[in-house]
Design an enzyme around this catalytic site. Structure first.
Site, short mmCIF file in Angstrom:
data_model
loop_
_atom_site.label_atom_id
_atom_site.label_comp_id
_atom_site.label_asym_id
_atom_site.label_seq_id
_atom_site.Cartn_x
_atom_site.Cartn_y
_atom_site.Cartn_z
N ASN A 166 -15.35 60.16 52.96
CA ASN A 166 -15.88 58.99 53.69
C ASN A 166 -14.94 58.78 54.87
O ASN A 166 -13.85 58.23 54.71
CB ASN A 166 -15.88 57.79 52.74
CG ASN A 166 -16.40 56.53 53.41
OD1 ASN A 166 -16.66 56.51 54.62
ND2 ASN A 166 -16.56 55.48 52.63
N GLU A 214 -21.01 54.52 44.46
CA GLU A 214 -21.58 55.29 45.57
C GLU A 214 -20.98 56.69 45.67
O GLU A 214 -21.68 57.65 45.97
CB GLU A 214 -21.35 54.53 46.89
CG GLU A 214 -22.20 53.26 46.96
CD GLU A 214 -21.68 52.24 47.96
OE1 GLU A 214 -20.69 51.55 47.63
OE2 GLU A 214 -22.23 52.14 49.05
N ARG A 269 -18.95 38.64 58.25
CA ARG A 269 -20.16 38.70 59.09
C ARG A 269 -21.02 37.46 58.86
O ARG A 269 -21.15 37.00 57.72
CB ARG A 269 -20.99 39.94 58.76
CG ARG A 269 -20.31 41.24 59.08
CD ARG A 269 -21.30 42.40 59.00
NE ARG A 269 -20.59 43.66 58.91
CZ ARG A 269 -20.69 44.50 57.88
NH1 ARG A 269 -21.48 44.24 56.86
NH2 ARG A 269 -20.01 45.63 57.88
N HIS A 322 -26.31 50.22 52.62
CA HIS A 322 -25.94 50.21 51.20
C HIS A 322 -27.00 50.95 50.36
O HIS A 322 -27.13 50.70 49.15
CB HIS A 322 -25.82 48.79 50.63
CG HIS A 322 -24.70 47.97 51.19
ND1 HIS A 322 -24.85 46.64 51.52
CD2 HIS A 322 -23.42 48.29 51.49
CE1 HIS A 322 -23.71 46.16 51.98
NE2 HIS A 322 -22.81 47.15 51.99
N ARG A 348 -20.24 60.77 53.16
CA ARG A 348 -20.93 59.50 53.35
C ARG A 348 -21.19 59.34 54.85
O ARG A 348 -20.24 59.33 55.64
CB ARG A 348 -20.08 58.35 52.84
CG ARG A 348 -20.82 57.05 53.01
CD ARG A 348 -19.92 55.91 53.23
NE ARG A 348 -20.70 54.73 53.56
CZ ARG A 348 -20.18 53.63 54.06
NH1 ARG A 348 -18.90 53.56 54.29
NH2 ARG A 348 -20.95 52.63 54.35
#
Ligand code: AMP
Length: 406
Positions: free
Chosen positions: A9, A385, A240, A179, A90
């Site tokens: 990743n 993940e 956010r 996601h 990823r």
């Protein structure tokens, strides 16, 4: 010799990596390189018995860092008789180009490049990671697993914005969602846990971490989601804002002289729980502050939970009702107060909280947190993940290998 899958990743200044045994699905080791591309670059490899930190790197870019990681893994791999048979990456944005994981050949990489304008901070770093891995392991299949791919099943009614059509046609302005790897994993794990086929479930999955999003899943596929063109839309998150009136951008620009880039940065990095509380983006800290009477933290928690409950209820529309709600991510897996508040607000949809089960279900545990009589079931499923990336990489690499052999 046993096979191992390397999961990567790559961010602009970091590389997270892990090695998986594709048969047992166990993570064999993992690690992190930080400050990539700067003189302070350092790698930590969490060898099971003796973690190692390396800071004397000759070359600090993605190529140099990955080459050094593989070099350091060499002896350990030999000792454990392991060979790397696939690399899973990823990748953040696959635009409309990718609806599933793929082998990263030249054509696929050109398509990933075409998606870069949609994620200018992420895709170029992801691409640098793939190039570094291809250079270091030229004969090993590289597989891309996209955050957006799972949501490519959404119909236009869910993904189109009510903006001029040419914004969509010429510039790709639509909702993509993120996601996806997590929503895909927890939806099928939840169905397995309930012993029911996914096709029977009208499910909302709530990935609640520092970034948070929902997916509405019908017949096992995503039909709607809360994130948009970028991960800024939807729920209130750690830093956010989630949804807001787009008119705010012009208003702040006029009043403060801030540029669009500065305002966007504030909406991504200084808003959400952090902005509301003025204290922290970390749910643990906020809940501790609420307990000591901090009113701003209490407001942040209220806004977070209420936006979440409203959004979950809204997803009952594309699903025609909700019978299963899955909590995952750092907050979803661990924060009993958040889960309890959300389910209490959703009692009208048939959720009846089981307080004891909710209190018990933390730190990697999965299971229902609604009562046996509850009309709708809420459950916790820890996400993984990395494991999905390892599994997809192994599956696609094995297909290529068997095609080449046949
Ligand atoms: P993630 O991005 O999935 O790693 O999740 C990060 C978020 O999970 C942060 O807001 C953490 O505060 C939150 N989190 C982790 N552990 C707990 C916990 N025990 N209770 C509440 N929130 C937690």
């Amino acid at each position: 010799m046993a096979s191992a899958v390397l999961v990567l990743n790559c961010g602009s200044s970091s590389v997270k990596f892990a090695l998986y045994d594709p048969e047992s699905r166990d993570r064999l080791l993992n690690g992190l390189a930080e400050r990539v591309g700067t003189p302070g670059a350092a790698i930590t490899i969490k060898f099971p018995n003796a973690p190692l930190t390396i800071s004397d790197l000759d070359q600090t870019d993605h190529h140099g860092v990955l080459a050094r990681i593989l070099d350091e893994l060499e002896d350990w791999r030999a000792e454990h008789d392991l060979t790397i048979t696939a690399v899973g990456h990823r990748l953040v944005h696959g635009g409309e180009e990718f609806a599933s994981s793929v082998l990263l050949d030249d054509e696929a990489m050109a398509a990933v490049e075409r998606c870069s304008p949609l994620a200018p901070l992420h895709n170029p770093a992801n691409i640098a990671g793939v190039e570094a891995a291809r250079a270091a392991l030229p004969d090993i299949p590289q597989v891309g697993v996209f955050d957006t791919a799972f949501h490519q099943t959404m119909p236009p009614v869910a993904y189109r914005y009510a903006v001029p059509t040419e914004w969509y046609a010429d510039l790709g302005v639509r909702r993509y969602g993120f996601h996806g790897t997590s929503h895909r994993y927890v939806s099928s794990a939840a169905a397995e846990l309930l012993g029911r086929p996914l096709s029977e479930l009208r499910m909302v999955t709530a990935h609640l971490g520092n970034g948070s999003s929902l997916a509405a899943i019908r017949d096992g596929v995503s039909v709607d989601t809360s994130m948009g063109l970028t991960p800024l839309e939807g729920l209130v998150m750690g830093t956010r804002s989630g949804d807001l009136d787009p008119g705010i951008l012009g208003y702040i620009a006029d009043r403060t002289g801030a540029t669009l880039a500065e305002i966007t940065n504030d909406l991504n990095k200084r808003s959400g729980l952090l902005g509301l509380s003025g204290l922290s983006n970390d749910m643990r800290e906020l809940i501790a502050a609420v307990e000591t009477g901090n009113e701003q933290a209490a407001l942040a928690l209220d806004v977070f939970c209420t936006r979440l409950a409203k959004y979950i209820a809204a997803l009952a529309v594309p699903l025609g009702g909700i019978d299963t709600l899955v909590f995952t991510g750092g907050i979803g897996e661990n924060s009993q107060p958040v889960r309890a508040r959300v389910l209490e607000q959703l009692a009208f949809l048939g959720f009846e909280l089981d307080h004891d089960a909710n209190e018990r279900t933390v730190r990697g545990l999965s299971g229902p947190i609604t009562t046996a009589d509850s009309r709708a079931i809420a459950l916790v499923v820890p996400t993984d993940e990395e494991l999905v990336i390892a599994r997809d990489a192994h599956r696609l690499a094995s297909t290529t290998t068997s095609l080449l052999e046949s």
